[in-house]
Design a protein around this motif. Structure first.
Motif, short mmCIF file in Angstrom:
data_model
loop_
_atom_site.label_atom_id
_atom_site.label_comp_id
_atom_site.label_asym_id
_atom_site.label_seq_id
_atom_site.Cartn_x
_atom_site.Cartn_y
_atom_site.Cartn_z
N LEU A 14 3.61 -0.70 -53.46
CA LEU A 14 3.31 -0.72 -52.03
C LEU A 14 1.87 -1.15 -51.80
O LEU A 14 0.95 -0.64 -52.45
N ALA A 15 1.68 -2.10 -50.91
CA ALA A 15 0.35 -2.57 -50.57
C ALA A 15 0.08 -2.30 -49.10
O ALA A 15 0.94 -2.53 -48.25
N ILE A 16 -1.10 -1.78 -48.80
CA ILE A 16 -1.47 -1.49 -47.42
C ILE A 16 -2.17 -2.70 -46.82
O ILE A 16 -3.14 -3.21 -47.37
N CYS A 17 -1.65 -3.18 -45.71
CA CYS A 17 -2.21 -4.35 -45.05
C CYS A 17 -2.83 -3.94 -43.72
O CYS A 17 -2.42 -2.95 -43.09
N ASN A 18 -3.81 -4.67 -43.31
CA ASN A 18 -4.48 -4.44 -42.03
C ASN A 18 -3.67 -5.13 -40.93
O ASN A 18 -3.63 -6.36 -40.89
N PRO A 19 -3.03 -4.39 -40.04
CA PRO A 19 -2.19 -5.03 -39.02
C PRO A 19 -2.99 -5.88 -38.05
O PRO A 19 -2.49 -6.88 -37.54
N THR A 20 -4.25 -5.51 -37.79
CA THR A 20 -5.06 -6.28 -36.85
C THR A 20 -5.28 -7.70 -37.37
O THR A 20 -5.16 -8.68 -36.64
N VAL A 21 -5.59 -7.81 -38.65
CA VAL A 21 -5.83 -9.12 -39.25
C VAL A 21 -4.56 -9.94 -39.25
O VAL A 21 -4.56 -11.13 -38.92
N GLU A 22 -3.43 -9.32 -39.62
CA GLU A 22 -2.17 -10.06 -39.68
C GLU A 22 -1.72 -10.50 -38.29
O GLU A 22 -1.30 -11.64 -38.11
N LEU A 23 -1.82 -9.61 -37.32
CA LEU A 23 -1.40 -9.96 -35.97
C LEU A 23 -2.32 -11.01 -35.35
O LEU A 23 -1.88 -11.87 -34.58
N GLN A 24 -3.60 -10.95 -35.69
CA GLN A 24 -4.53 -11.96 -35.20
C GLN A 24 -4.17 -13.33 -35.77
O GLN A 24 -4.23 -14.34 -35.07
N ALA A 25 -3.78 -13.36 -37.05
CA ALA A 25 -3.37 -14.63 -37.66
C ALA A 25 -2.12 -15.18 -36.98
O ALA A 25 -2.00 -16.39 -36.76
N ILE A 26 -1.18 -14.30 -36.64
CA ILE A 26 0.04 -14.73 -35.94
C ILE A 26 -0.31 -15.30 -34.58
O ILE A 26 0.23 -16.32 -34.14
N TYR A 27 -1.25 -14.64 -33.90
CA TYR A 27 -1.66 -15.10 -32.57
C TYR A 27 -2.34 -16.46 -32.66
O TYR A 27 -2.06 -17.37 -31.86
N GLU A 28 -3.22 -16.64 -33.63
CA GLU A 28 -3.90 -17.92 -33.79
C GLU A 28 -2.91 -19.02 -34.13
O GLU A 28 -3.05 -20.15 -33.64
N ASN A 29 -1.92 -18.72 -34.96
CA ASN A 29 -0.90 -19.72 -35.30
C ASN A 29 -0.09 -20.11 -34.06
O ASN A 29 0.30 -21.28 -33.90
N ALA A 30 0.16 -19.14 -33.17
CA ALA A 30 0.88 -19.44 -31.93
C ALA A 30 0.05 -20.36 -31.03
O ALA A 30 0.59 -21.29 -30.42
N SER B 137 2.13 -28.59 -14.72
CA SER B 137 1.01 -27.65 -14.64
C SER B 137 1.48 -26.30 -15.19
O SER B 137 2.48 -25.76 -14.73
N VAL B 138 0.75 -25.78 -16.16
CA VAL B 138 1.16 -24.56 -16.85
C VAL B 138 0.00 -23.57 -16.88
O VAL B 138 -1.13 -23.95 -17.19
N SER B 139 0.29 -22.32 -16.56
CA SER B 139 -0.71 -21.25 -16.61
C SER B 139 -0.20 -20.15 -17.52
O SER B 139 0.83 -19.53 -17.23
N LEU B 140 -0.92 -19.90 -18.62
CA LEU B 140 -0.57 -18.85 -19.58
C LEU B 140 -1.77 -17.93 -19.71
O LEU B 140 -2.67 -18.16 -20.51
N THR B 141 -1.82 -16.89 -18.90
CA THR B 141 -3.02 -16.06 -18.81
C THR B 141 -2.81 -14.63 -19.28
O THR B 141 -3.66 -13.78 -19.06
N SER B 142 -1.70 -14.35 -19.96
CA SER B 142 -1.47 -12.99 -20.43
C SER B 142 -2.25 -12.67 -21.70
O SER B 142 -2.61 -11.53 -21.95
N GLY B 143 -2.50 -13.70 -22.52
CA GLY B 143 -3.19 -13.48 -23.78
C GLY B 143 -2.32 -12.83 -24.84
O GLY B 143 -2.84 -12.35 -25.85
N LEU B 144 -1.00 -12.83 -24.65
CA LEU B 144 -0.08 -12.16 -25.57
C LEU B 144 0.65 -13.18 -26.43
O LEU B 144 1.03 -14.25 -25.97
N THR B 145 0.85 -12.81 -27.68
CA THR B 145 1.51 -13.71 -28.62
C THR B 145 2.92 -14.03 -28.18
O THR B 145 3.36 -15.18 -28.22
N ARG B 146 3.67 -13.02 -27.77
CA ARG B 146 5.07 -13.24 -27.44
C ARG B 146 5.23 -14.16 -26.24
O ARG B 146 6.21 -14.91 -26.14
N LYS B 147 4.27 -14.14 -25.32
CA LYS B 147 4.33 -15.05 -24.17
C LYS B 147 4.13 -16.50 -24.61
O LYS B 147 4.80 -17.42 -24.13
N LEU B 148 3.19 -16.70 -25.53
CA LEU B 148 2.98 -18.04 -26.07
C LEU B 148 4.23 -18.53 -26.78
O LEU B 148 4.67 -19.67 -26.61
#
Length: 258
Positions: free
Chosen positions: A106-122, A42-53
């Motif tokens: 130099l290219a400017i990236c949107n950190p929200t989009v990139e971090l969201q992609a990392i979270y979804e991959n996790a 039984s596992v509970s992961l309720t933090s919603g954080l990428t690093r916890k996953l």
């Protein structure tokens, strides 16, 4: 007591999100070895954080490798509670922009989009590593960030399916984000979508033919002319389902087919 009896005891005991399993692992070497297969029962992961996953995935893989080396039983996740948040605290606290070098420019990236992609991959990696063929109960707690108009923006492929899943609960969307969604053993379903009026219960009748109990949580009072009633009648008339609509501050309304 024989080891087999202790193992059955741990299976019934380890259903609280991991607290009991972790405690048993610290009792002694003997109890640690007995409770080892049910450590992730039984596992509970309720933090919603990428690093916890990511930390859980790393720990789970390490334990699976240890079990393979010792030729023991591979840990199995049977009950999973998960918080899905595509706008968690670690994203809001990120830097304003991320600069990356591309061919000397130099290219400017949107950190929200990139971090969201990392979270979804996790999240997708979590279901790949854990597997879904042995899941018996699943609860997904979603916030307003992971569904627009009542549908999830996330898609998770689960080729193993959910052959043993008997209880499912989720909030924030009208249906879970899994492909394919075939739930032959599902008996109990609880949903709290933001747009419950457009829930397609005909879809649920096809995906969960053995459904016995259905609860829908709503934020407002239940109206007799709610838009989901026609498809709900199809589900109730096709299957013997106990149905209840629950409001935040109202008693449950029970609807029976007539």
């Amino acid at each position: 007591l024989p080891t087999e009896v202790w193992q059955k005891i741990t299976i019934f005991a380890c259903t609280d999100g991991g607290r009991t399993a972790c405690s048993l692992a610290l009792v002694s070497k003997v109890i640690h070895a007995i409770a080892f297969p049910t450590r992730f029962h039984s596992v509970s992961l309720t933090s919603g954080l990428t690093r916890k996953l990511q930390q859980f995935i790393g720990t789970f893989e390490a334990v699976c490798r240890r079990a393979a080396q010792q030729q023991g039983s591979r840990p199995v996740v049977r009950h999973l509670c998960l918080t899905v948040s595509l706008a968690s605290e670690e994203r809001r606290d990120g830097v304003a922009f991320i600069y990356r070098s591309s061919r000397g420019e130099l290219a400017i990236c949107n950190p929200t989009v990139e971090l969201q992609a990392i979270y979804e991959n996790a999240l997708k990696s979590l279901f790949r590593r854990v597997g879904t063929s042995q899941l018996e109960s699943l609860a997904i707690i979603g916030d307003e960030s992971w569904g627009r108009g009542g549908d999830s923006d996330l898609t998770i492929e689960c080729p193993e399916g959910f052959p043993k899943l008997h209880s499912l609960a989720f909030t924030g969307v009208r249906k879970p984000p899994f492909i394919p969604t075939r739930l032959p053993a599902l008996r109990r379903l609880l949903m709290a979508p933001r747009n419950e009026a457009r829930v397609d219960f005909k879809w649920w009748a096809r995906c969960a033919p053995g459904l016995e109990e259905l609860q829908v949580m709503t934020k407002g009072p239940v109206q007799e002319d709610m838009m989901f009633l026609p498809s709900l009648k199809t589900l109730l008339c096709k299957q013997s389902v106990v149905f209840a609509v629950r409001c935040d501050s109202h008693c449950p309304y029970r609807i029976r087919p007539s």
